[in-house]
Design a protein around this motif. Structure first.
Motif, PDB file in Angstrom:
ATOM      1  N   VAL A 105      88.701 -40.270  38.104  1.00  0.00           N
ATOM      2  CA  VAL A 105      88.461 -41.711  38.041  1.00  0.00           C
ATOM      3  C   VAL A 105      87.128 -42.031  38.706  1.00  0.00           C
ATOM      4  O   VAL A 105      86.835 -41.548  39.803  1.00  0.00           O
ATOM      5  CB  VAL A 105      89.594 -42.499  38.732  1.00  0.00           C
ATOM      6  CG1 VAL A 105      89.212 -43.961  38.929  1.00  0.00           C
ATOM      7  CG2 VAL A 105      90.884 -42.403  37.919  1.00  0.00           C
ATOM      8  N   ASP A 138      85.407 -45.259  40.087  1.00  0.00           N
ATOM      9  CA  ASP A 138      85.697 -46.652  40.434  1.00  0.00           C
ATOM     10  C   ASP A 138      84.376 -47.355  40.748  1.00  0.00           C
ATOM     11  O   ASP A 138      83.792 -47.187  41.816  1.00  0.00           O
ATOM     12  CB  ASP A 138      86.642 -46.702  41.638  1.00  0.00           C
ATOM     13  CG  ASP A 138      87.125 -48.122  41.941  1.00  0.00           C
ATOM     14  OD1 ASP A 138      86.671 -49.066  41.275  1.00  0.00           O
ATOM     15  OD2 ASP A 138      87.964 -48.272  42.859  1.00  0.00           O
ATOM     16  N   SER A 169      90.997 -47.522  43.910  1.00  0.00           N
ATOM     17  CA  SER A 169      90.767 -46.097  44.186  1.00  0.00           C
ATOM     18  C   SER A 169      91.994 -45.455  44.823  1.00  0.00           C
ATOM     19  O   SER A 169      92.398 -44.343  44.459  1.00  0.00           O
ATOM     20  CB  SER A 169      89.568 -45.928  45.122  1.00  0.00           C
ATOM     21  OG  SER A 169      88.366 -46.224  44.464  1.00  0.00           O
ATOM     22  N   ALA A 226      94.223 -42.603  43.291  1.00  0.00           N
ATOM     23  CA  ALA A 226      94.215 -41.300  43.962  1.00  0.00           C
ATOM     24  C   ALA A 226      95.595 -40.662  44.024  1.00  0.00           C
ATOM     25  O   ALA A 226      95.721 -39.432  44.099  1.00  0.00           O
ATOM     26  CB  ALA A 226      93.645 -41.442  45.368  1.00  0.00           C
ATOM     27  N   VAL A 240      88.986 -39.099  42.677  1.00  0.00           N
ATOM     28  CA  VAL A 240      88.411 -40.433  42.525  1.00  0.00           C
ATOM     29  C   VAL A 240      87.019 -40.434  43.131  1.00  0.00           C
ATOM     30  O   VAL A 240      86.820 -40.009  44.276  1.00  0.00           O
ATOM     31  CB  VAL A 240      89.264 -41.514  43.221  1.00  0.00           C
ATOM     32  CG1 VAL A 240      88.578 -42.875  43.130  1.00  0.00           C
ATOM     33  CG2 VAL A 240      90.659 -41.581  42.612  1.00  0.00           C
ATOM     34  N   ILE A 246      89.303 -38.519  47.437  1.00  0.00           N
ATOM     35  CA  ILE A 246      88.434 -39.676  47.194  1.00  0.00           C
ATOM     36  C   ILE A 246      87.050 -39.403  47.778  1.00  0.00           C
ATOM     37  O   ILE A 246      86.923 -39.030  48.944  1.00  0.00           O
ATOM     38  CB  ILE A 246      89.001 -40.971  47.812  1.00  0.00           C
ATOM     39  CG1 ILE A 246      90.341 -41.340  47.184  1.00  0.00           C
ATOM     40  CG2 ILE A 246      88.009 -42.125  47.655  1.00  0.00           C
ATOM     41  CD1 ILE A 246      90.994 -42.575  47.798  1.00  0.00           C
TER      42      ILE A 246
END
Length: 266
Positions: free
Chosen positions: A97, A99, A108, A112, A118, A141
């Protein structure tokens, strides 16, 4: 006719009271301590005041947020967690992803727990600092403290009272920020994922420029997008046309454009 006049007076009075309340809290933050129980009931979450903002507690989630005149963080939290605005872009365990406009990390952190990795881009230093605090428990992340654009440059980020900071709308307060493109972001992190590249985007009117900075990424057949397009009356049409011209299939819900690729663009 008399009844209509009474209703209008009541609505105007309510709006005026809300404006006074927001102004009072901004000038005297300690009022939030007294008001928190009422606001918690109104927003259906728990709000805990801090020295520089407030904490949102809901269903085991905890987010540190900056103070804004109109509680923009609460609105964003509700859109993502209570209204599930972006969930039409289904996420898989192997997906990455991106973001774009990550704010303090609401989307996020939700993503996650569902996907491989992310990559979150947020230009405001205060928001990014709170995001790091909110995401301590997540090791998948990556936070990039830059703004998104169609090219790399140094520019100004105008800081809005509602925390909807913009590169397009001048205000009395601004900071210098570096920009980056989505293509460069993905080139730098060299993602190793078997799933889709899922791009969630809410960048305060810079959506079209950000897409232009993702021209290589958008050639991939495994790209999915969810783009907020409510910042101007033309934005929904402009973003939709841009993606259609690239061969995407699109739909929209609540002024969010969802797009998937049907074929590879050469």
């Amino acid at each position: 006719m008399q009844k209509l006049s009474i209703n209008l007076l009541s609505n105007n009075s309510l709006a005026g009271l809300k404006g006074l309340f927001r102004s009072a809290i901004k000038k005297f933050p300690y009022i939030l301590v007294i008001a928190s129980p009422i606001l918690s009931i109104y927003f259906k979450i728990i709000l805990i005041p801090t020295k520089k903002g407030y904490i949102i507690l809901s269903k085991g989630l905890k987010f540190y947020c900056p103070f804004e005149d109109n509680f923009n963080s609460v609105a964003a939290f509700k859109e993502i967690f209570q209204e599930s605005r972006y969930d039409h872009m289904d996420l898989g365990i192997d997906d990455i992803v991106v973001d774009c406009g990550a704010h303090v990390g609401f989307y996020s952190i939700k993503a996650a727990s569902q996907c491989h990795k992310v990559v979150a881009i947020e230009p405001c230093p205060h928001n990014a600092s709170l995001f790091r605090k909110n995401s301590k428990k997540f090791n998948n992340i990556v936070i990039i403290e830059k703004a998104l654009d169609e090219r790399v440059r140094r520019t100004r980020l105008f800081l809005g009272a509602s925390d909807a900071h913009s590169m397009l709308v001048p205000t009395d307060s601004s900071i210098e920020v570096d920009t980056i493109t989505i293509d460069q972001v993905l080139k730098d992190i060299k993602p190793q994922a078997r799933g889709n590249i899922c791009i969630k985007m809410n960048v305060e009117g810079m959506e079209l420029a950000t897409l232009r900075g993702a021209k290589d990424t958008l050639k991939n057949i495994n790209v999915k997008l969810a783009i907020a397009a409510h910042h101007s009356s033309e934005e929904l049409d402009e973003v939709s046309k841009y993606l259609l011209d690239l061969g995407f299939e699109i739909s929209s819900r609540n002024q969010i454009i969802f797009a998937t690729r049907s074929s590879v663009t050469t």
